[in-house]
Motif scaffolding. Structure first.
Motif, PDB file in Angstrom:
ATOM      1  N   ARG A  37      21.120 -15.467 -56.769  1.00  0.00           N
ATOM      2  CA  ARG A  37      22.066 -15.449 -55.383  1.00  0.00           C
ATOM      3  C   ARG A  37      24.341 -15.942 -54.945  1.00  0.00           C
ATOM      4  NH1 ARG A  37      24.106 -14.930 -50.512  1.00  0.00           N
ATOM      5  NH2 ARG A  37      22.960 -14.372 -48.739  1.00  0.00           N
ATOM      6  N   ALA A  87      31.023 -20.334 -40.955  1.00  0.00           N
ATOM      7  CA  ALA A  87      32.057 -20.806 -39.263  1.00  0.00           C
ATOM      8  C   ALA A  87      31.408 -22.756 -39.975  1.00  0.00           C
ATOM      9  CB  ALA A  87      31.059 -20.523 -38.437  1.00  0.00           C
ATOM     10  N   PRO A  98      36.167 -20.441 -38.616  1.00  0.00           N
ATOM     11  CA  PRO A  98      35.421 -20.602 -39.843  1.00  0.00           C
ATOM     12  C   PRO A  98      36.623 -20.817 -41.270  1.00  0.00           C
ATOM     13  CG  PRO A  98      36.121 -18.091 -38.693  1.00  0.00           C
ATOM     14  CD  PRO A  98      36.428 -19.298 -37.892  1.00  0.00           C
ATOM     15  N   VAL A 148      33.077 -14.633 -53.087  1.00  0.00           N
ATOM     16  CA  VAL A 148      33.687 -14.809 -51.674  1.00  0.00           C
ATOM     17  C   VAL A 148      32.033 -16.011 -50.613  1.00  0.00           C
ATOM     18  CG1 VAL A 148      34.406 -13.486 -49.682  1.00  0.00           C
ATOM     19  CG2 VAL A 148      34.929 -11.908 -52.183  1.00  0.00           C
ATOM     20  N   ALA A 183      26.817 -19.308 -36.193  1.00  0.00           N
ATOM     21  CA  ALA A 183      28.296 -18.439 -35.775  1.00  0.00           C
ATOM     22  C   ALA A 183      28.352 -17.766 -34.329  1.00  0.00           C
ATOM     23  CB  ALA A 183      28.525 -17.300 -35.956  1.00  0.00           C
ATOM     24  N   HIS A 189      29.061  -9.128 -35.868  1.00  0.00           N
ATOM     25  CA  HIS A 189      30.926  -8.753 -36.460  1.00  0.00           C
ATOM     26  C   HIS A 189      31.616  -7.277 -36.330  1.00  0.00           C
ATOM     27  CE1 HIS A 189      30.862 -13.189 -35.861  1.00  0.00           C
ATOM     28  NE2 HIS A 189      32.354 -13.201 -35.366  1.00  0.00           N
ATOM     29  N   VAL A 245      40.857 -19.522 -39.621  1.00  0.00           N
ATOM     30  CA  VAL A 245      41.238 -19.727 -38.253  1.00  0.00           C
ATOM     31  C   VAL A 245      40.244 -20.102 -37.224  1.00  0.00           C
ATOM     32  CG1 VAL A 245      41.315 -17.110 -38.978  1.00  0.00           C
ATOM     33  CG2 VAL A 245      39.397 -17.790 -38.015  1.00  0.00           C
ATOM     34  N   ARG A 278      24.880 -10.566 -50.964  1.00  0.00           N
ATOM     35  CA  ARG A 278      24.009  -9.774 -50.032  1.00  0.00           C
ATOM     36  C   ARG A 278      24.566  -8.993 -49.584  1.00  0.00           C
ATOM     37  NH1 ARG A 278      23.716  -9.661 -44.703  1.00  0.00           N
ATOM     38  NH2 ARG A 278      25.779 -11.069 -44.933  1.00  0.00           N
ATOM     39  N   ASP A 319      26.072 -14.855 -33.408  1.00  0.00           N
ATOM     40  CA  ASP A 319      24.912 -14.810 -34.313  1.00  0.00           C
ATOM     41  C   ASP A 319      24.163 -15.782 -33.163  1.00  0.00           C
ATOM     42  OD1 ASP A 319      24.763 -13.562 -35.996  1.00  0.00           O
ATOM     43  OD2 ASP A 319      25.662 -15.507 -37.187  1.00  0.00           O
ATOM     44  N   ALA A 377      35.040 -10.691 -38.956  1.00  0.00           N
ATOM     45  CA  ALA A 377      33.785 -11.726 -39.975  1.00  0.00           C
ATOM     46  C   ALA A 377      35.747 -11.672 -40.685  1.00  0.00           C
ATOM     47  CB  ALA A 377      33.362 -10.413 -40.768  1.00  0.00           C
ATOM     48  N   LEU A 378      35.655 -13.350 -41.280  1.00  0.00           N
ATOM     49  CA  LEU A 378      36.582 -13.924 -42.030  1.00  0.00           C
ATOM     50  C   LEU A 378      36.730 -13.146 -44.032  1.00  0.00           C
ATOM     51  CD1 LEU A 378      38.983 -15.134 -41.042  1.00  0.00           C
ATOM     52  CD2 LEU A 378      37.891 -17.413 -42.030  1.00  0.00           C
ATOM     53  N   TRP A 379      35.584 -12.982 -44.307  1.00  0.00           N
ATOM     54  CA  TRP A 379      35.799 -11.992 -45.595  1.00  0.00           C
ATOM     55  C   TRP A 379      36.999 -11.291 -45.841  1.00  0.00           C
ATOM     56  CZ3 TRP A 379      31.711  -9.657 -42.746  1.00  0.00           C
ATOM     57  CH2 TRP A 379      31.295  -8.492 -43.621  1.00  0.00           C
TER      58      TRP A 379
HETATM   59  P1  NDP Z   1      26.372 -17.286 -42.911  1.00  0.00           P
HETATM   60  O1  NDP Z   1      25.583 -18.669 -42.796  1.00  0.00           O
HETATM   61  O2  NDP Z   1      25.217 -15.559 -42.652  1.00  0.00           O
HETATM   62  O3  NDP Z   1      26.950 -16.850 -44.142  1.00  0.00           O
HETATM   63  C1  NDP Z   1      27.741 -18.008 -45.361  1.00  0.00           C
HETATM   64  C2  NDP Z   1      27.968 -17.593 -47.111  1.00  0.00           C
HETATM   65  O4  NDP Z   1      26.858 -18.289 -47.219  1.00  0.00           O
HETATM   66  C3  NDP Z   1      28.063 -16.228 -46.717  1.00  0.00           C
HETATM   67  O5  NDP Z   1      29.464 -16.126 -48.127  1.00  0.00           O
HETATM   68  C4  NDP Z   1      26.752 -15.782 -47.349  1.00  0.00           C
HETATM   69  O6  NDP Z   1      27.567 -15.155 -48.312  1.00  0.00           O
HETATM   70  C5  NDP Z   1      26.258 -16.968 -47.663  1.00  0.00           C
HETATM   71  N1  NDP Z   1      25.208 -17.774 -48.332  1.00  0.00           N
HETATM   72  C6  NDP Z   1      24.447 -16.752 -47.183  1.00  0.00           C
HETATM   73  N2  NDP Z   1      22.809 -17.828 -47.446  1.00  0.00           N
HETATM   74  C7  NDP Z   1      22.811 -18.162 -48.725  1.00  0.00           C
HETATM   75  C8  NDP Z   1      22.650 -18.160 -50.257  1.00  0.00           C
HETATM   76  N3  NDP Z   1      21.029 -18.666 -49.924  1.00  0.00           N
HETATM   77  N4  NDP Z   1      22.880 -18.534 -51.217  1.00  0.00           N
HETATM   78  C9  NDP Z   1      24.176 -17.775 -51.827  1.00  0.00           C
HETATM   79  N5  NDP Z   1      24.888 -18.241 -50.569  1.00  0.00           N
HETATM   80  C10 NDP Z   1      24.359 -17.528 -49.551  1.00  0.00           C
HETATM   81  O7  NDP Z   1      27.859 -17.273 -42.032  1.00  0.00           O
HETATM   82  P2  NDP Z   1      27.555 -17.514 -40.790  1.00  0.00           P
HETATM   83  O8  NDP Z   1      26.321 -17.462 -39.614  1.00  0.00           O
HETATM   84  O9  NDP Z   1      28.880 -19.715 -40.733  1.00  0.00           O
HETATM   85  O10 NDP Z   1      29.035 -17.449 -40.382  1.00  0.00           O
HETATM   86  C11 NDP Z   1      28.971 -15.626 -40.147  1.00  0.00           C
HETATM   87  C12 NDP Z   1      30.532 -14.695 -39.611  1.00  0.00           C
HETATM   88  O11 NDP Z   1      30.991 -15.162 -38.401  1.00  0.00           O
HETATM   89  C13 NDP Z   1      31.091 -14.831 -41.158  1.00  0.00           C
HETATM   90  O12 NDP Z   1      31.580 -13.672 -41.199  1.00  0.00           O
HETATM   91  C14 NDP Z   1      32.701 -15.307 -40.270  1.00  0.00           C
HETATM   92  O13 NDP Z   1      33.790 -14.905 -40.730  1.00  0.00           O
HETATM   93  C15 NDP Z   1      32.126 -15.458 -38.726  1.00  0.00           C
HETATM   94  N6  NDP Z   1      33.220 -15.936 -37.549  1.00  0.00           N
HETATM   95  C16 NDP Z   1      34.589 -15.577 -37.326  1.00  0.00           C
HETATM   96  C17 NDP Z   1      34.832 -16.396 -36.659  1.00  0.00           C
HETATM   97  C18 NDP Z   1      36.414 -15.356 -35.645  1.00  0.00           C
HETATM   98  O14 NDP Z   1      36.847 -16.200 -34.210  1.00  0.00           O
HETATM   99  N7  NDP Z   1      36.848 -14.520 -36.176  1.00  0.00           N
HETATM  100  C19 NDP Z   1      34.188 -17.886 -35.469  1.00  0.00           C
HETATM  101  C20 NDP Z   1      32.903 -18.341 -36.421  1.00  0.00           C
HETATM  102  C21 NDP Z   1      32.129 -16.808 -37.544  1.00  0.00           C
HETATM  103  P3  NDP Z   1      26.634 -13.481 -47.590  1.00  0.00           P
HETATM  104  O15 NDP Z   1      27.596 -12.866 -47.392  1.00  0.00           O
HETATM  105  O16 NDP Z   1      26.045 -12.767 -49.372  1.00  0.00           O
HETATM  106  O17 NDP Z   1      24.938 -13.432 -47.358  1.00  0.00           O
END
Ligand code: NDP
Length: 341
Positions: free
Chosen positions: A309, A186, A168, A182, A191, A54, A148, A314, A194, A129-131
């Motif tokens: 974690r 998705a 997401p 936070v 996603a 993103h 969204v 991260r 990815d 990214a939504l965060w």
């Molecule tokens: P991830 O699977 O990479 O991560 C999901 C969440 O899990 C994150 O908050 C991550 O924290 C956390 N996490 C991951 N691994 C661990 C762990 N081992 N222990 C604890 N927490 C963990 O995200 P997605 O691939 O699902 O999504 C990626 C991005 O894509 C997001 O930002 C989402 O908003 C965006 N997206 C946007 C869309 C849109 O239409 N605008 C559509 C779909 C996705 P950390 O960040 O610290 O790794």
């Protein structure tokens, strides 16, 4: 840039420098300056936090979309309703982040008065990214949740053709003396950004990520992208979350459901024309001053149970590193963006 590219060395930039570079890129692509600033910051902060799908990677798709009439890069969001704890915004076919910028002070004010405020955005494009939408609320002491819906790329549980977006959901909670908790995820196992990156790098994806155009499970990202469908995380559970997000972000807002979005006349457009839901809660109304202490006891219990974690950790670690060393950016990727215009 050119000397870095010639030496095949990354450029190290601050988030502000990368934002300024991208503002110019988005303005040249046709966005009004207020939109360009928001999109630039959105991509720069994602790149800074290591969310590669993103960050800069997204910019060519934004540029291509801005070159069509699918989205209005100059739209001024309109506050449709602002009664009590409910704020409804028509993004007027602009980017959702611009609508949120207008709504943020209203939402914070209402949440302080009523204990809770709801934002419903319609006719909005969210491609980031939504965060980024919820973390600032937590930094002001609020608990916030947003979702969204997006373009149909994901089959529902036991289905094999795209229906839901990768929808997401992001959640943020303040902590005392620490960065907020936070999570941002998705509804699909992976996603779409990815998946595209895996295709670009010639990588296989885990089984269960998606199906090909015949509905057969595949590990080939190209086969999923070419008429197949992504699958929800956690089977029926992720599928129900995606359904809930359609109800919150489209049903409640008056925006389009993911499967209603028709970009067929805009082949260069990549963004969704959908909706966004956001809930903001002031914990002082219900939990009182002991709230953050309770959250610390939750975090301690997680650590005691073996989870060190937390979601968000991260990104915060990468952000901290970027603050001292700069964001490592491929100069060639930046030159490519300039040449794409
Ligand atoms: P991830 O699977 O990479 O991560 C999901 C969440 O899990 C994150 O908050 C991550 O924290 C956390 N996490 C991951 N691994 C661990 C762990 N081992 N222990 C604890 N927490 C963990 O995200 P997605 O691939 O699902 O999504 C990626 C991005 O894509 C997001 O930002 C989402 O908003 C965006 N997206 C946007 C869309 C849109 O239409 N605008 C559509 C779909 C996705 P950390 O960040 O610290 O790794």
């Amino acid at each position: 840039l050119e000397s870095c590219a010639a030496n095949d060395a990354p450029c190290h930039m601050s988030a502000e420098q990368l934002t300024s570079f991208l503002v110019e890129i988005f303005e040249r692509a046709g966005a009004a300056s207020h939109t360009a600033r928001i999109l630039a910051r959105t991509c720069a902060l994602a790149e800074q936090d290591g969310a590669k799908s993103h960050g800069l990677y997204r910019v060519p798709a934004y540029i291509a979309t801005l070159g069509t009439d699918w989205v209005d890069g100059a739209a001024a969001p309109e506050v449709v309703t602002s009664k009590g704890a409910t704020v409804v915004i028509d993004a007027r076919n602009g980017f959702a982040q611009c609508a949120l910028q207008v709504a943020r002070p209203l939402i914070e004010e209402r949440a302080r008065v009523y204990g809770v405020a709801t934002l419903l955005v319609r006719r909005s494009h969210h491609f980031g990214a939504l965060w980024l939408d919820v973390e600032p609320f937590a930094r002001q002491g609020f608990v916030a949740l947003t979702a969204v819906n997006s373009i149909s790329h994901m089959a529902p549980h036991s289905g094999s053709t795209p229906l839901y977006g990768t929808n997401p959901l992001a959640f943020a909670c303040p902590r005392s003396g620490h960065d907020p908790i936070v999570f941002d995820q998705a509804s699909s196992l992976m996603a779409k950004g990815d998946l595209q990156l895996a295709a670009l790098h010639g990588e296989q994806v885990p089984l269960g990520t998606g199906v090909d155009k015949h509905g057969k499970l595949t590990q080939d990202p190209h086969a999923i992208l070419a008429g197949g469908a992504l699958l929800p995380f956690g089977g029926h559970k992720g599928s129900s979350i995606a359904m809930m997000i359609e109800i919150l972000a489209a049903g409640l807002t008056g925006g389009a459901f993911s499967w209603e979005i028709d970009r067929s006349e805009y082949p260069d457009a990549h963004t969704s024309r959908a909706g966004q839901f956001l809930l903001c809660i002031d914990p002082s109304h219900s939990a009182g001053p002991g709230f953050t202490g309770r959250i610390e006891s939750l975090v301690q219990a997680l650590h005691d149970s073996g989870q060190q974690r937390l979601p968000g950790d991260r990104r915060y670690a990468i952000r901290k590193q970027a603050a001292t060393q700069g964001i490592a950016v491929s100069p060639q990727a930046m030159l490519d963006l300039i040449q794409a215009l």
